[in-house]
Design a protein around this motif. Structure first.
Motif, PDB file in Angstrom:
ATOM      1  N   VAL A 142      62.516 104.309  13.115  1.00 24.40           N
ATOM      2  CA  VAL A 142      63.436 103.177  12.982  1.00 24.40           C
ATOM      3  C   VAL A 142      62.717 102.050  12.246  1.00 24.40           C
ATOM      4  N   LEU A 143      63.338 101.541  11.177  1.00 21.48           N
ATOM      5  CA  LEU A 143      62.803 100.378  10.477  1.00 21.48           C
ATOM      6  C   LEU A 143      63.701  99.177  10.748  1.00 21.48           C
ATOM      7  N   LEU A 144      63.083  98.058  11.122  1.00 23.00           N
ATOM      8  CA  LEU A 144      63.827  96.820  11.371  1.00 23.00           C
ATOM      9  C   LEU A 144      63.433  95.779  10.322  1.00 23.00           C
ATOM     10  N   GLU A 145      64.430  95.209   9.643  1.00 19.28           N
ATOM     11  CA  GLU A 145      64.187  94.177   8.629  1.00 19.28           C
ATOM     12  C   GLU A 145      65.006  92.945   8.989  1.00 19.28           C
ATOM     13  N   LYS A 146      64.363  91.765   8.987  1.00 18.07           N
ATOM     14  CA  LYS A 146      65.034  90.551   9.483  1.00 18.07           C
ATOM     15  C   LYS A 146      66.110  90.025   8.538  1.00 18.07           C
ATOM     16  N   ALA A 183      66.792 105.426   0.249  1.00 20.94           N
ATOM     17  CA  ALA A 183      67.749 106.547   0.190  1.00 20.94           C
ATOM     18  C   ALA A 183      67.066 107.828   0.673  1.00 20.94           C
ATOM     19  N   GLY A 184      65.806 108.018   0.255  1.00 20.71           N
ATOM     20  CA  GLY A 184      65.055 109.192   0.703  1.00 20.71           C
ATOM     21  C   GLY A 184      64.802 109.155   2.203  1.00 20.71           C
ATOM     22  N   ALA A 185      64.441 107.973   2.721  1.00 21.95           N
ATOM     23  CA  ALA A 185      64.170 107.841   4.163  1.00 21.95           C
ATOM     24  C   ALA A 185      65.410 108.223   4.975  1.00 21.95           C
ATOM     25  N   ARG A 186      66.584 107.726   4.540  1.00 23.83           N
ATOM     26  CA  ARG A 186      67.835 108.037   5.252  1.00 23.83           C
ATOM     27  C   ARG A 186      68.166 109.528   5.147  1.00 23.83           C
ATOM     28  N   LYS A 187      67.949 110.071   3.954  1.00 29.15           N
ATOM     29  CA  LYS A 187      68.232 111.500   3.706  1.00 29.15           C
ATOM     30  C   LYS A 187      67.472 112.380   4.706  1.00 29.15           C
ATOM     31  N   TYR A 188      66.232 111.958   5.035  1.00 25.45           N
ATOM     32  CA  TYR A 188      65.407 112.759   5.952  1.00 25.45           C
ATOM     33  C   TYR A 188      65.546 112.321   7.415  1.00 25.45           C
ATOM     34  N   GLY A 189      66.448 111.361   7.679  1.00 27.39           N
ATOM     35  CA  GLY A 189      66.776 111.068   9.072  1.00 27.39           C
ATOM     36  C   GLY A 189      66.244 109.764   9.648  1.00 27.39           C
ATOM     37  N   ALA A 190      65.578 108.924   8.837  1.00 29.76           N
ATOM     38  CA  ALA A 190      65.108 107.629   9.356  1.00 29.76           C
ATOM     39  C   ALA A 190      66.292 106.664   9.423  1.00 29.76           C
ATOM     40  N   GLN A 191      66.202 105.707  10.355  1.00 29.80           N
ATOM     41  CA  GLN A 191      67.226 104.651  10.445  1.00 29.80           C
ATOM     42  C   GLN A 191      66.652 103.347   9.914  1.00 29.80           C
ATOM     43  N   LEU A 192      67.347 102.729   8.959  1.00 30.61           N
ATOM     44  CA  LEU A 192      66.922 101.429   8.431  1.00 30.61           C
ATOM     45  C   LEU A 192      67.951 100.395   8.877  1.00 30.61           C
TER      46      LEU A 192
END
Length: 833
Positions: free
Chosen positions: A40-44, A167-176
């Motif tokens: 999970v990536l969190l950006e303010k 886009a790549g991170a989401r494609k492989y299942g990460a949550q931004l």
């Protein structure tokens, strides 16, 4: 622009990444691609807010370091394929880049860099002025002496790059997730984290701070003061220039090092960015004192062309078409600097499962490679290769805000300065980390900087040319170091080793812990040994001396640059294994003096009633005693390889102890020596150094450390299984010992080693460290070469400053150590000195 999604989506994660610049997004992409679930990536605010979106986007294979070249190379190779993989355009241009040399010293620097690049796969060439002009026809060639050319270099659009990684991170299942601000961080007793946000709490196995210039704020939540400061960096974009528009191919990126700016083509105009001197450049110090203003995201600072005027003039002289161009845009944005300009990447000492990837002055070129490097480390429990120069634990409590500001100023101003071997930089020094002897010695010697400490490199005598005079060839310290070498070999010398990292370990499980940590056996009470901590893959994570002072109570000693690097590793092992031990860092409280040379015993014996004879106080024994009524822990060991003791004592006793030793040694002609002489002495004795002959790139068998590795001991130490397999498969390369026929230049380490084979001369390895041997009166180096070329007598060549010098593998060591000489004498043999 992307639509944002201000939701948490889940309340548990394996890894929470805080910050959505190119580095954080790259880490999310690499972790998810490697198969890690729950990233999970969190950006303010929004992705690329902060420094990423306004970066000039330069990409280069060049780096003066060794393994950071690997980071640059990986990034470029990734960026070449990213559009195809993600379907997102990245705006990647690869017209190459040329660093311009316009002084003879700069040509030397380029030759020095070429010697270090031969054993790397990246393309880099030293080119003539004619070739420079052919590649960049708009240059004024009056001052150009040479160019350092990297054909694969260029620039990329930072916003597009980050979106493609996302886009790549989401494609492989990460949550931004953004905009989601982290408001607090709580560490739990089991080493996991609670990440608080306005939308709820996420429980995480680990957290990674990739928050750019907000990284200090994130650190403060858990009581850490990350030494970072925002710098104002400006670059200028011109309108269309007819001569640029008329070109058939895109111009390579130029780095005019004397003018201290980069310049590249931007559509049909030019973009150039200078690095002002430390007096003129601007820091955003208010952000350090008061925090980053709330809501700051994609804002810029006010530009100030007056500040960069001399660089604009230098650029106009070098690229005359600039004179007629209009400036259409000036960007002035914040870039985060660490004191030495390198980022801080990896797990942080003192806090479990808290990782950082912060302080990126060059985030675009580092993002891809550092995302991969960190992802590998997180998933595999050890770094894929050694990058101690970016270890966040190279800084400590001594790194004050004032120091950080002074250093960031210097580092920014020195961005394009000549990079010499044995470089010293003097801003912000001394820190609070001075040894007890600093005031006594500072005017008598040239001091070096080691992990915040000042330590004598070499000492002055009447008639010497004093001060720091850097050079690629032998310089003002060459003869004085020879004098100090002779002092230790023939009489007796004293050196301040207070910067050593020093830990006390005690508790019911201390023996069990050390048996698991180290590849060597645990020394008996009153004894000392050299021990190595290995990684799970069998690489050398650290080298320490281990002494058992009392039953179950140990003193561990490591090099100054490895103090918190090693402490973090040990603390992690204690926490994971649930060992009942206490570890105490004594580095700042203890001073260390080493007394070495044939008369060392004679001098010290005058100060104590204890029997220091060879029969009573053997090599590698340790004991508590009093010297001139001062309590010391004495270990009979010396990195010089001569008769000697290391004397550990309270820092406040350093001056009286030193004075008593100097007084006692008058008759024997006692004198000081520094770390340069120490290095020459250790190399002649064939002693390896951590960070050179061994590190996380090497295993102890190829480094010739078999003697210290006890594969048959009962304890299952970290790396044991891997090492057994390495031994079974056989080594591909090994460390050899070379003498070189040179002139006024000596090896430093990391130079290319060549072999004249049947077909052609090729690079087959690299040196790890080297120096002039005052004993043999010729250059000496350690080098890694393939097994088939590692026999004694093998002829090789070592490249120094653009020239290949003959080298021969010899039997090590060049000079036998004092304990070995004594042993041979007792057997009636005559040892070589």
């Amino acid at each position: 622009r992307e639509a944002s999604s201000p939701s948490l989506g889940k309340d548990r994660a394996d890894t929470v990444i805080i910050g959505g610049g190119c580095v954080g997004v790259s880490l999310a992409y690499h972790l998810a691609k490697a198969g890690l679930k729950d990233v999970v990536l969190l950006e303010k605010s929004e992705l690329t807010a902060g420094s990423t979106w306004h970066a000039a986007g330069l990409t280069t294979y060049f780096h003066p370091g060794i393994n950071l070249k690997k980071i640059h190379a990986y990034s470029i190779k990734l960026y070449e394929k990213l559009e195809e993989e993600t379907g997102q355009p990245v705006g990647f241009h690869q017209p190459g880049s040329i660093r311009i040399a316009s002084t003879p010293t700069r040509v030397d620097e380029f030759k020095y860099q070429m010697t270090r690049t031969g054993w790397h796969p990246t393309e880099q060439y030293l080119i003539t002025p004619e070739k420079v002009q052919e590649l960049f026809p708009l240059l004024n060639m009056d001052k150009v002496l040479a160019g350092l050319y990297n054909p694969g270099d260029g620039h990329i659009d930072p916003y597009s790059l980050t979106m493609a990684l996302a886009a790549g991170a989401r494609k492989y299942g990460a949550q931004l997730n953004y905009p989601v601000q982290v408001t607090n961080l709580n560490s739990r007793s089991d080493g996991t984290w609670e990440v608080e946000t306005p939308l709820g709490i996420i429980q995480a196995k680990r957290i990674v701070n990739t928050a750019g210039f907000w990284a200090r704020e994130v650190g403060k939540m858990i009581g850490l003061q990350h030494p970072l400061i925002p710098v104002h960096h400006q670059y200028v974009v011109t309108s269309t220039i007819p001569e640029v528009k008329a070109l058939k191919t895109e111009l390579p990126v130029i780095r005019d090092l004397e003018g201290s700016y980069y310049l590249r083509q931007e559509r049909d105009g030019l973009l150039f960015g200078p690095y002002e001197s430390e007096e003129k450049m601007k820091l955003q110090e208010s952000w350090v004192k008061n925090g980053v203003p709330p809501g700051f995201g994609k804002e810029l600072f006010e530009s100030d062309l007056d500040r960069i005027m001399e660089h604009i003039e230098a650029a106009m002289e070098m690229v005359p078409v600039l004179r007629k161009a209009d400036i259409v845009n000036t960007i002035a944005g914040p870039i985060t600097y660490s004191p030495d300009i390198l980022p801080m990447v990896g797990p942080h000492q003192g806090v479990r499962n808290y990782w950082v990837a912060i302080g990126f002055g060059y985030g675009i070129i580092h993002a891809g490679g550092m995302g991969k490097y960190l992802s590998d480390w997180i998933l595999e429990g050890e770094p894929p290769f050694d990058l101690i120069e970016v270890d966040p634990n190279r800084y400590g409590k001594w790194t004050t805000t004032e120091y950080t500001a002074a250093k960031a100023r210097e580092s920014y101003g020195f961005n394009n300065i000549v990079g010499y071997p044995k470089e010293e930089r003097f801003a912000g020094r001394p820190t609070e980390r001075t040894s007890g002897l600093y005031d006594l010695l500072k005017s008598k010697c040239s001091m070096g900087f080691h992990a915040g400490w000042e330590q004598p490199h070499w000492f002055y005598k009447p008639g010497d040319e004093t001060g720091y005079k850097p050079s690629f060839r032998r310089t003002n310290w060459f003869d004085p170091v020879g004098r100090e070498y002779k002092q230790v070999m023939e009489k007796v010398g004293v050196i301040d080793l207070s910067p050593f990292g020093k830990f006390k370990v005690k508790g019911t499980d201390s023996v069990k812990l050390l048996d698991h940590l180290f590849a060597n056996v645990v020394p008996k009470v009153g004894s000392t040994n050299i021990s190595h901590m290995l990684t799970p893959r069998g690489k050398v994570y650290a080298e320490l001396t281990v002494s058992q002072l009392y039953p179950g109570e140990f003193m561990l000693i490591t090099g100054s640059g490895s103090e918190l690097h090693d402490l973090r590793w040990i603390e992690e092992k204690i926490a994971r294994g649930g060992y009942k031990v206490e570890i105490e860092n004594m580095t700042d409280e203890m001073g260390v003096l080493s007394v070495a040379g044939p008369y060392a015993r004679q001098v010290l014996q005058k100060l104590t009633n204890e029997d220091l004879s060879d029969a009573s106080f053997k090599f590698l024994q340790c004991r508590h005693l009093k010297l001139s009524n001062i309590a010391v822990t004495a270990i009979r060991i010396s990195y010089t390889g001569e008769l000697g003791w290391e004397l550990y004592h309270r820092k406040e006793d350093s001056v009286p102890l030193y004075s008593a030793i100097m007084e006692a040694g008058q008759k024997e002609g006692i004198d000081d020596f520094g770390t340069y002489a120490l290095n020459a002495l250790r190399l002649e004795k064939g002693f390896r150094a951590w960070g050179a002959e061994m590190n996380c790139d090497t295993n102890p068998l190829e480094a010739g450390l078999e003697y210290f590795v006890k594969l048959n001991k009962a304890a299952d130490f970290t790396g044991k299984e891997a090492l057994k397999q390495i031994k079974e498969k056989g080594l591909k390369r090994r460390l050899v010992y070379l003498t070189l026929e040179t002139d006024n230049v000596d090896p430093e380490g990391n130079e290319s080693v060549w072999h004249n084979g049947k077909a052609r001369t090729i690079v087959i390895g690299n040196t790890t460290s080297g120096c002039f041997s005052y004993g043999a009166q010729q250059s000496l180096a350690f080098a890694y070469v393939p097994m088939e070329l590692s026999k004694v007598g093998q002829k090789l060549e070592v490249e120094l400053l653009g020239k290949n010098y003959p080298a021969t593998i010899i039997q090590e060591p060049l000079v036998l150590t004092e304990p070995t000489r004594m042993r041979l004498q007792r057997k009636g043999e005559s040892p070589k000195i």
